[in-house]
Design a protein around this motif. Structure first.
Motif, mmCIF file in Angstrom:
data_model
loop_
_atom_site.group_PDB
_atom_site.id
_atom_site.type_symbol
_atom_site.label_atom_id
_atom_site.label_comp_id
_atom_site.label_asym_id
_atom_site.label_seq_id
_atom_site.Cartn_x
_atom_site.Cartn_y
_atom_site.Cartn_z
ATOM 1 N N VAL A 128 48.725 69.816 64.671
ATOM 2 C CA VAL A 128 49.020 69.886 63.240
ATOM 3 C C VAL A 128 50.492 69.537 63.037
ATOM 4 N N HIS A 129 50.752 68.480 62.293
ATOM 5 C CA HIS A 129 52.142 68.093 62.047
ATOM 6 C C HIS A 129 52.808 69.046 61.064
ATOM 7 N N ARG A 130 54.127 69.165 61.174
ATOM 8 C CA ARG A 130 54.869 69.973 60.209
ATOM 9 C C ARG A 130 54.688 69.325 58.838
ATOM 10 N N PHE A 136 48.333 66.330 55.258
ATOM 11 C CA PHE A 136 47.008 66.459 55.888
ATOM 12 C C PHE A 136 46.996 65.825 57.285
ATOM 13 N N ASP A 137 48.151 65.649 57.910
ATOM 14 C CA ASP A 137 48.196 64.981 59.211
ATOM 15 C C ASP A 137 47.911 65.972 60.338
ATOM 16 N N ILE A 138 46.678 65.962 60.774
ATOM 17 C CA ILE A 138 46.237 66.814 61.878
ATOM 18 C C ILE A 138 45.584 65.902 62.905
ATOM 19 N N ALA A 257 54.185 57.057 58.654
ATOM 20 C CA ALA A 257 52.982 57.851 58.383
ATOM 21 C C ALA A 257 51.884 57.572 59.411
ATOM 22 N N ALA A 258 50.859 58.409 59.347
ATOM 23 C CA ALA A 258 49.630 58.267 60.134
ATOM 24 C C ALA A 258 49.911 58.118 61.638
ATOM 25 N N LYS A 259 49.285 57.120 62.266
ATOM 26 C CA LYS A 259 49.367 56.947 63.720
ATOM 27 C C LYS A 259 50.777 56.702 64.227
HETATM 28 MN MN MN Z 1 48.146 61.950 62.980
#
Ligand code: MN
Ligand code: PSU
Length: 308
Positions: A128-130, A136-138, A257-259
């Protein structure tokens, strides 16, 4: 069933019930710079062999899922610049379109399981990202641990993450988290996190027993084995905290963001620590490879006794 290309040593080991340890490839393509990534990948494979198991690096090369890479394949992957980062969501598309991709923890677990490999060593899992309450970045790594029966040896979740939320989600998903040799969860580059570990084991045999018992209960999913970084290699958490904060601020300012988040943060921290984070990362991966080989050997041993 999908065709999996295995190296001769992996085929031989699986056919003869010898221990095999899966290794991921995203750490090579997105986790470390060249040439340290290639040197580390080779050293990790040697560490697994020295501990009596066979290494199987998982990746997709030209549309083919591989369990075990030859030396030229490893080298090509380490030098390639436009390799896809594959998680559960990307795996089928990459294979279907004839692409080349490096597997994250989640995709490596899937590949390992398809190949018949039960133990996997890496550096740190995603989580789980800070700020995940907004982004919602998990990482898909967490759900994979709940779904696919592979025991993953890591130095915990990466310290760039929100570790409290990461371990809460793992508990919700029913993933056993076992820390080796101490009561406190490690924090990747540091031995201490300030958080109590849900479970503890002091030997590879205990982990192997848990792995086999979980399967016998009919529960899906694997284990996260949190193996603290060796003392001489660790970077204390309070020293790293401001570096991580600066990396996160930089990522935010640049709209990463994302990946791209995890590779960006690791690269920022590498430069900010003048390479010390990489030295620590290499040490912990080698340490995890050794433990994973022992766990794989204990699993093979228990199975041999059960059937004999
Ligand atoms: Mn991610
Ligand atoms: N551990 C490392 N370096 C890495 C990774 C893990 O020491 O680069 C990779 C793993 O492949 C992990 C991925 O699965 O980062 C997590 O990415 P994400 O947060 O986008 O799910």
């Amino acid at each position: 069933m999908i065709d999996i290309k295995k190296t001769p040593e992996v085929i031989e080991a699986l056919a003869n019930n010898r221990p095999v340890v899966a290794l991921e490839s995203t750490i090579i393509t997105h986790g470390m710079p060249y040439p340290q990534n290639l040197e580390t990948a080779r050293a990790v494979e040697e560490e697994v062999r020295a501990a009596g198991a066979v290494p199987a690096t998982i990746a997709v090369m030209d549309g083919v899922l591989h369990a075990g890479l030859t030396s030229p394949e490893l080298e090509a992957l380490a030098q390639a610049s436009n390799v896809a980062k594959l998680s559960r969501a990307d795996l089928a598309y990459c294979i279907a379109s004839g692409g080349t991709g490096a597997t994250t923890v989640a995709a490596t677990m899937i590949g390992a399981h398809l190949a018949g490999i039960e133990v996997f060593a890496t550096g740190g899992i995603g989580g789980v990202h800070r700020g995940a309450e907004l982004s919602f970045d998990i990482s898909a790594d967490l759900q994979e641990l709940a779904a696919t029966p592979v025991t993953v040896v890591a130095a915990g979740a990466k310290a760039i993450l929100d570790l409290k939320k990461t371990y809460e989600v793992l508990e919700t998903l029913g993933v056993p988290v076992i820390t080796m040799g101490q009561d406190e969860l490690p924090a990747f580059w540091s031995r201490r996190s300030g958080m109590a570990s849900p479970l503890r084991a002091d030997t590879a045999l205990e982990v192997a027993r848990a792995h086999i018992t979980r399967a016998a209960l009919g529960l899906p999913g694997g284990h996260l084995v949190a193996n603290p970084i060796p003392e001489e290699a660790e970077i204390p958490g309070d020293e790293l905290a401001p570096v991580i904060e600066a990396a996160l601020a930089d990522a935010k300012a640049k709209g990463i963001a994302a990946k791209d988040v995890t590779p960006f943060l690791l690269d920022h921290i590498y430069h900010a620590t003048e390479g010390r984070s990489l030295t620590a990362n290499i040490a912990l991966v080698l340490h995890n490879a050794r433990l994973a080989a022992r766990i794989a050997a204990e699993i093979v041993g228990i199975r041999a006794n059960q059937s004999g």
